[in-house]
Design an enzyme around this catalytic site. Structure first.
Site, mmCIF file in Angstrom:
data_model
loop_
_atom_site.group_PDB
_atom_site.id
_atom_site.type_symbol
_atom_site.label_atom_id
_atom_site.label_comp_id
_atom_site.label_asym_id
_atom_site.label_seq_id
_atom_site.Cartn_x
_atom_site.Cartn_y
_atom_site.Cartn_z
ATOM 1 C CB SER A 66 -1.061 -0.040 1.145
ATOM 2 O OG SER A 66 -1.952 -0.997 1.129
ATOM 3 C CE LYS A 118 -4.241 1.225 -1.040
ATOM 4 N NZ LYS A 118 -3.540 -0.197 -1.041
ATOM 5 C CE1 TYR A 134 -4.868 -1.451 -5.380
ATOM 6 C CE2 TYR A 134 -5.315 -3.349 -5.094
ATOM 7 C CZ TYR A 134 -5.361 -1.910 -4.348
ATOM 8 O OH TYR A 134 -5.420 -1.888 -3.214
ATOM 9 C CE1 TYR A 141 -3.551 -0.213 4.889
ATOM 10 C CE2 TYR A 141 -2.223 -0.876 6.658
ATOM 11 C CZ TYR A 141 -2.483 -0.518 5.275
ATOM 12 O OH TYR A 141 -1.599 -1.090 4.320
ATOM 13 C CB VAL A 191 -0.279 -5.577 4.409
ATOM 14 C CG1 VAL A 191 -1.289 -5.032 5.046
ATOM 15 C CG2 VAL A 191 -0.036 -6.107 3.037
#
Lengths: 310, 310, 310, 310
Positions: C70, C73, C195, C246, C264
């Site tokens: 992530s 992102k 993705y 998160y 993660v």
């Protein structure tokens, strides 16, 4: 149950209802998420009653085929329950959802186990399991409907199925979501193909009233063989009463007082256990997805006949 | 509806059920949120059947008073509907909630209109409206229960009511929350006092089976006068079937197949429209707040007699 | 901002932190939803600091590649914002979600517009839009990371991408769900492929600290060209601070006080605007998906240096 | 942090902002849930800056008292944290809520522990705990505000407090709901009285900018004594940044980039750690409850000065 009219007097009741419906055309609108459904005239109306011995009669467009859509969920449920029995209930609940038919919210809070077999998520699980057990869920359903209705011409509507698939993101989301919880056996594309074909069956009020007969006959099929135990047939009626009309099950029970199941094609089936089954069709839907004239007609039917489970 | 046994043969059925329950004591636990309820022995069991003519008989502790709790919601609903009619339904819905009985979540999403009259929020609204119309909702309820049961000794249990009030923050939250949406007429403390007194009524299976009789008699009270129209009596049965047993209404419909209403005191009333009413009591509850032995007994009753609305 | 130590004294700070982390190994567990991540030793630890001029140094396993997940992102967001500007914010919000990173609940209540670009749903939207604009979102990202880090060997990890795809039902559900609201441009399978490849990039603490440098340099890339306006670079820092970790963003802001983004794979990047960027890695995660030793190390860093945005 | 203007140049910046705001009056509307707030002219505008040494200056209606409302939540939090320290965080979280300021939904899913101290539920918990520790939470707050602002005339507005109480059902619901989870110590009516009085404080931009000074001075009060440790002062800034502007915290961080806290009276306080504090006031609110002109003015301030934590 107080029976104010015997079955043989249902015919004038149907005629009276048809007249009333014609005089006060409903305000509903056809489902518009796929073109094939949106094109139907919302003023069309048909209604049929089938007696346990297979006699069927009706009024209006009762022999006109329409898209059965979610009504098929009842038959798929029956076919799977007949095969796997109570084990099914570990994968789908039987409680009203209190949410729209295609909601993902509750599914997340309850770890991928849909509330009941009549919301889309639940029907996907049932179709998945029936497909695992038969290798052809949609075909199994079609064969059953043909036999029970005595109409060998019943068929899937390929155009409707294709249209559903083209607008199928929400159902794909539901299927993948449940798969992420391990509650789907087949590959999602296989399941979706089965599901969309199943929903696309075109059938008339006469066909569907006859096909529902096993629920009035406590589990006995048209040919006299037993599909489900008496107890299990009662259970399906119970699930229909509590969960059969999307987020309006309470209102339907309150107004109509019969186990019923609606579809966005404008059809509704209903059961008077031990006495008869009904199917009504009119494409104009209310905001909760139920046929406006269909609910009104069933409401009148139970009022005029005194038939109701309560 | 297939009737395999006439009412006069219910007595041996009750005896058989009592024996079975005694042999396999349930695993439930009494409600423990107030001391007065927690003290009851979970193995107590009683069951009564009342026929439309007022005949009542039972087994086990069927004459032992217990705390009626949420069972009273049925009577308050009937008393308010008798007064204001359908206007009530603008203030409370009649759909299953899909959520626990004391949840605030749905209430927020739906702007202070409770889903149905049998979750706490809905019963608070009904009590509020009955209180506005009578000046004494709890007193009105008590008078009704005394007359229908023929038991002039029925009374509120002041200790239970005080205990409820002392642990009443959740209900106070519900009432204030709905008041913030303008859906409560009376001052919240007045309403809560009425509500807790109403729930505290102590009555036996015999009393409650008799008091429920108007629902088997399609709206006719014990003295022959009409409380509700036939249609409205049916509607209450429908709401009981779809919403009467907290978040387990679907399961109850599936297993028992009768309109029913449970309370955390361990009681459950049920209606066989046109035939009889039942009340069963056993304090051990399952995780959804319904009496374990009570549901089992009703399940056996409908299985043994073939009585069910489906 | 009070600066208690100049950048040139960061080295001993890092060494002290590494010693402390080694003495008290964390209790976290590696992500186990795909085998490739689960296999990492949770005690591995690396940390790097990059100064705006491109100087980078570190401790422990700071040159060991790990799965960025992530963290990517942030870069995808920057690359898309650089192209389409504020129009992006009509398709994804910038509010904390208050829900787990892969929840569908809020998405349903808010009609398919994800809360922010750092939950999975939001990152899918950003990737979809970048892909529409570049024809190769994952390739664009990789080229950017190679240039900013000066490491031409950076690559997607095909095994990790394949593993993500094999366990990708939840992300497929999110993508189809948003597509049902018209918020996805590309076919869902194309988007998911992009993705999963994007998330699979393997990079070291050194690589990622350098690649984040444009956020410390107020929008200027490593080669001196401008990627984003000063204002937009600040905005990305703001989104990182409020939404980057998160459902623990508040706790991270409270403890660490820097814009940060976790993955993660066990990595976390952080920005001291105007001063430096950091990347820390340790595979053991807490229950909210953030590296236990990583958060602890950043917490110590801001405490020891006095650096924090507050 | 890049500082493009020294504090002594803030005066012309304020004047320019005031001119711009006057030329383009906002579209917001005053809070209308109580008459006392609804009566304010939405075009009023004031803004003040306070330097760490206690110098304060402003533009427009910067000396006009207005209803501080939720801005007081910052001071109550500081006063309670100073007393009980981290134990507070077992009773209230520090995560953004992702829901409106007065929602009960999340509270139910998270068992009565509010998400953060700046939503109403969280502020009720903080007030409850401060009241337990001081015997007079509202009085303690008032004394603090008087001392920090140097304005001994600051007072609760009895009319506003009474009006809040008269429309206080939602807050009463929140308090009773948390009490049902054991997360409230004092009787609910006592707590509500304290809470409504606390929110009713009338103060000017000058007063509130000065009173916020301890957050720019890293925990040091106006008289040089320490209220909070440096670390804890930073933590309050972090909570303000992530949770200070209701459900628009992400947007506020994105546009303004400073820790801030708004109130429905139209005020907003903001902190530039180490440099200054600001308070802006204009009664017209956007749909999320933040002052339209207030947010615009702070946005312009950070753009014109280059001050921002990012």
């Amino acid at each position: 149950m107080a029976i104010m009219s015997t079955p043989t007097t249902f015919r004038p009741v149907l005629e009276r209802i048809a007249e009333e419906i014609e005089r006060t055309p409903g305000s509903g609108r056809p489902a518009d998420y796929i073109p094939a459904l949106a094109a139907r005239d919302p003023r069309r109306f048909g209604m049929a009653v089938a007696e346990p011995d297979g006699t069927v009669y009706g009024v209006g467009d009762w022999r006109e085929p329409f898209s059965a859509q979610s009504i098929t969920k009842v038959f798929t449920l029956a076919l799977d329950l007949a095969r796997e029995g109570d084990a099914l209930w570990e994968h789908v609940g039987r409680e009203p959802s209190g949410n729209p038919f295609n909601s993902l919210v509750q599914l997340e809070y309850e770890n991928g186990i849909p509330r009941n077999p009549f919301i889309n998520a639940g029907a996907l699980v049932v179709t998945d399991r029936l497909h695992t057990r038969t290798g052809d869920a949609a075909g199994e359903l079609l064969a059953f409907l043909r036999e029970e209705s005595g109409n060998p011409d019943l068929a899937h509507d390929a155009e409707v199925a294709a249209s559903e698939a083209a607008h199928g993101d929400r159902n794909a989301a539901l299927a993948h979501f449940m798969a992420s919880y391990g509650n789907i056996d087949n590959p999602v594309p296989v399941l979706l193909d089965q599901y969309f074909r199943q929903c696309s069956v075109a059938a008339s009020c006469a066909d569907l009233a006859l096909a529902t007969g096993f629920l009035a006959r406590h589990g006995i099929r048209a040919d006299g063989s037993r599909l489900l135990s008496r107890s299990r047939a009662k259970q399906i009626n119970a699930v229909m009463l509590t969960c059969g009309t999307y987020d309006a099950a309470g209102d339907f029970a309150h107004r109509v007082g019969l186990p019923g199941k609606s579809g966005v094609g404008g059809g509704i089936i209903a059961v008077v256990p031990g006495h008869c089954t009904l199917c009504v069709w009119s494409p104009g839907l209310d905001e909760r997805g139920n046929s406006v004239a269909g609910v009104a007609a069933l409401d009148r039917f139970t009022t005029l006949t005194g038939l109701s489970v309560f």
